[in-house]
Design a protein around this motif. Structure first.
Motif, short mmCIF file in Angstrom:
data_model
loop_
_atom_site.label_atom_id
_atom_site.label_comp_id
_atom_site.label_asym_id
_atom_site.label_seq_id
_atom_site.Cartn_x
_atom_site.Cartn_y
_atom_site.Cartn_z
N ASP A 64 63.68 49.52 0.89
CA ASP A 64 62.62 48.78 0.22
C ASP A 64 61.32 49.29 0.80
N TYR A 65 60.45 49.76 -0.08
CA TYR A 65 59.23 50.37 0.39
C TYR A 65 58.08 50.04 -0.54
N ARG A 66 57.08 49.36 -0.01
CA ARG A 66 55.89 48.99 -0.78
C ARG A 66 56.25 48.30 -2.10
N GLY A 67 57.18 47.39 -2.02
CA GLY A 67 57.55 46.62 -3.19
C GLY A 67 58.48 47.32 -4.15
N VAL A 68 58.94 48.51 -3.81
CA VAL A 68 59.86 49.25 -4.67
C VAL A 68 61.19 49.34 -3.94
N HIS A 69 62.28 49.07 -4.67
CA HIS A 69 63.61 49.15 -4.08
C HIS A 69 64.24 50.49 -4.49
N TYR A 70 64.62 51.28 -3.50
CA TYR A 70 65.30 52.54 -3.75
C TYR A 70 66.77 52.32 -3.47
N GLU A 71 67.60 52.52 -4.47
CA GLU A 71 69.03 52.29 -4.34
C GLU A 71 69.68 53.32 -3.42
N ALA A 72 70.66 52.86 -2.66
CA ALA A 72 71.47 53.79 -1.87
C ALA A 72 72.30 54.61 -2.84
N GLY A 73 72.62 55.81 -2.44
CA GLY A 73 73.48 56.62 -3.29
C GLY A 73 73.36 58.09 -2.97
N ALA A 74 74.16 58.85 -3.69
CA ALA A 74 74.13 60.31 -3.54
C ALA A 74 73.09 60.84 -4.52
N TYR A 75 72.16 61.62 -3.99
CA TYR A 75 71.10 62.20 -4.80
C TYR A 75 71.05 63.69 -4.55
N GLU A 76 70.75 64.44 -5.60
CA GLU A 76 70.59 65.88 -5.44
C GLU A 76 69.42 66.11 -4.50
N SER A 77 69.70 66.86 -3.43
CA SER A 77 68.67 67.00 -2.41
C SER A 77 68.98 68.16 -1.47
N LEU A 78 67.93 68.54 -0.77
CA LEU A 78 68.01 69.49 0.32
C LEU A 78 67.85 68.66 1.59
N VAL A 79 68.88 68.66 2.43
CA VAL A 79 68.84 67.85 3.65
C VAL A 79 69.01 68.76 4.86
N VAL A 80 68.10 68.60 5.80
CA VAL A 80 68.19 69.29 7.09
C VAL A 80 68.47 68.21 8.13
N THR A 81 69.64 68.32 8.74
CA THR A 81 70.03 67.38 9.80
C THR A 81 69.93 68.10 11.12
N ILE A 82 69.12 67.57 12.01
CA ILE A 82 68.88 68.20 13.30
C ILE A 82 69.75 67.51 14.34
N GLY A 83 70.50 68.33 15.10
CA GLY A 83 71.34 67.80 16.18
C GLY A 83 72.30 66.76 15.68
N GLU A 84 72.27 65.59 16.34
CA GLU A 84 73.17 64.49 16.00
C GLU A 84 72.74 63.75 14.73
N GLY A 85 71.52 63.96 14.30
CA GLY A 85 71.03 63.29 13.10
C GLY A 85 70.99 61.77 13.22
N GLU A 86 70.64 61.29 14.41
CA GLU A 86 70.62 59.84 14.65
C GLU A 86 69.21 59.26 14.70
N GLY A 87 68.21 60.10 14.44
CA GLY A 87 66.83 59.63 14.48
C GLY A 87 66.31 59.25 13.11
N ASP A 88 65.10 58.73 13.10
CA ASP A 88 64.44 58.39 11.84
C ASP A 88 64.27 59.66 11.01
N ASN A 89 64.26 59.46 9.71
CA ASN A 89 64.14 60.61 8.81
C ASN A 89 62.83 60.57 8.06
#
Length: 179
Positions: free
Chosen positions: A117-142
């Motif tokens: 939920d961001y600025r009054g807009v709800h973004y649904e969880a799900g699989a989205y077409e994307s380019l994702v770079v995960t650094i190390g353990e990937g346990e930090g904020d994105n």
């Protein structure tokens, strides 16, 4: 009397059109044909978050400009796929230059995004077409935004949401993309 009636009708028509245009812009958040980009930090330690932001900046300066004149999602996919090896090399160099000893994984395809939920807009969880770079353990904020169309709709860290500004012209341009 006719002039007042016509003037009144014009004012009402203007108000209705103005409200509809603004309502339409507010409804356009992320088009279905969009391709997102996400960088996930190793942790929330300062040096990991700083590296996340350097990777973000690298992506913005290396891949984003190649998408500026792309109008079709299929063409965008091709551009991104063709950029993956350069992106991998560039991030390796960035890590080396900064004496950063973590590994990273780049994945282009359907990736999971948690709900938000961001600025009054709800973004649904799900699989989205994307380019994702995960650094190390990937346990930090994105950090994430929209890579294609090449307009960032949302540029936010999970904990610094006050820095984001929605811009009318962005929504308007996206509307033009997907008429």
């Amino acid at each position: 009397m006719k002039r007042f009636l016509i003037l009144g009708l014009l004012i009402v028509a203007f108000i209705v059109l103005y409200v509809n245009v603004n309502a339409e812009v507010d409804e356009i958040v992320i088009p279905e044909a969009a391709i997102r980009v996400r960088v996930i930090a190793n942790s929330n330690q300062i040096h990991d978050q700083n590296m996340k932001m350097k990777v973000k900046k690298y992506i913005e300066t290396s891949i984003s400009p190649t998408l500026l004149n792309v109008r079709d999602v299929n063409e965008a996919r091709g551009v991104i796929k063709n950029s993956l090896s350069d992106l991998d090399s560039g991030i390796k160099e960035l890590f080396s230059d900064n004496l950063y000893d973590k590994d990273f994984v780049i994945h282009f395809g359907d990736n999971y995004f948690p709900e938000k939920d961001y600025r009054g807009v709800h973004y649904e969880a799900g699989a989205y077409e994307s380019l994702v770079v995960t650094i190390g353990e990937g346990e930090g904020d994105n950090w994430w935004c929209v890579l294609f169309p090449p307009l960032c709709l949302l540029e936010a860290d999970e904990n610094t949401t006050g820095d984001v500004e929605y811009q009318f012209f962005v929504a308007k341009m996206i509307h033009q993309f997907f008429k």
